[in-house]
Design an enzyme around this catalytic site. Sequence first.
Site, PDB file in Angstrom:
ATOM      1  N   ASP A   1      35.572  57.551  15.537  1.00 45.70           N
ATOM      2  CA  ASP A   1      35.639  58.016  16.923  1.00 45.70           C
ATOM      3  C   ASP A   1      35.209  59.478  17.049  1.00 45.70           C
ATOM      4  OD1 ASP A   1      36.545  55.579  17.766  1.00 45.70           O
ATOM      5  OD2 ASP A   1      38.613  56.183  18.117  1.00 45.70           O
TER       6      ASP A   1
ATOM      7  N   ASP B   1      52.110  52.070  14.138  1.00 44.41           N
ATOM      8  CA  ASP B   1      52.531  51.403  12.909  1.00 44.41           C
ATOM      9  C   ASP B   1      53.968  50.888  13.012  1.00 44.41           C
ATOM     10  OD1 ASP B   1      53.501  53.991  13.014  1.00 44.41           O
ATOM     11  OD2 ASP B   1      52.481  54.668  11.205  1.00 44.41           O
TER      12      ASP B   1
END
Length: 426
Positions: A98, A247
């Site tokens: 990105d 996560d």
Amino acid sequence: MIEFVRVIFEAALTLAILGLVIVGSSFLLLIAINIIELVSGSPWRVPLPPVKLPEAELPHVLVQIPVFNEGEIAVDAVRSATNLDWPQDKLHIQILDDSTDETPAVVDVVIAELRAHGFDIAHIQRENRTGFKAGALAEGLMLSDAPIIAMLDVDFRPPRDWLRASVPFLLADPHAGFLQSRCEFSNYRTNWLTRAQGLLLDSHFVMEQATRYRAGWLFQFNGTGGLWRRAAVAEAGGWSADSLCEDLDLTVRTELAGWHGIFLMDPPVPGLVPERVRHWRVQQRRWSNGFVMVARKLLPKVWASDWSLRGKISAYALILIQAFYPCAAIATVSFVICLILRGFNPTVYLPLMGFMAAYIAIVAIGMTLMPYIVLRRGSLLEYLKTIASVPPLMVYISVSNAPSILKTVFGRREHFKRTPKARPTS
């Protein structure tokens, strides 16, 4: 009026200390479990024996490496991934890039070189950073059908045998949705801050993660240095970007879907810790706010689940652990104000101060000394110097980040802020 204000702040001090004691109680339980295991001579739980598969039956593995403006660190990450010992035709690497700087051009050069040697490397660039890391991971998954996904942050360098050592453990347990390897930190000795972080993170992996796993409690995937089973990710609903701790979010949803994790002590996967206080503060703020977001989103679902009461309490203890920071901040500020209002006469607070000093010492030493010895981090004098730096550091980060955490508690959305990384000098 002064008396009324003092009563208010003493009540705040009492409640904040009660919060710290509650958070600390989960660590006391972890210490107790380790003592019981040491005395009994056997762990409460161990992974199932790893499966032994012929080379032809090894599964395809997708290695995902999220990248954002990392330059040469990203180049090192690509080369490290191709060094993994796994059949080349079954090793697939995704650079989820990105970046908005020159990183893509730098990475393209090394990818072209490695592709010429037969490696399957996809350089995936998005037009925008929607969903940040979670969005990049989700997009990468749509472009591959590999059943096992290995996740590595850009600054982590797995040992060559990492997949050979860890994948068979994941395959041995059909209900295991992920495997988390112990992480180490190659810049551990750079300065006082990295040594303090290393001590705390060794404690996190050796005492917290490993013990939670052995006790059968919920423990988190750390976002790097681990494996996911694609089926578990899909059943849990995939990666979600509505939390800064994608996560932990996926960990809890996976457990709610009937899967569990495996924790593996060896081989460790080395990475980096922030070397500057301001970078560490950014990292800690992101983690703390992310935990709050996960708590708001998933704690009601955990309580409504069919888990045992013990399982629910262990999950709450994990997800609410970041309550330490606002509690520590409120306790610190309230104590200072109370001292001022009492003319700096601490006599009335001495019993409370003595209790908290003993409590903190027991938790801090109980959680850090064994990992320090087991992992052979240095001399006792070095340990004492490092552990002495932890309490003031935790007070600083608590006071610094508490306002942001409290705003998140009341619904403010925080934006993802990347932790800057520096290429090791050695």
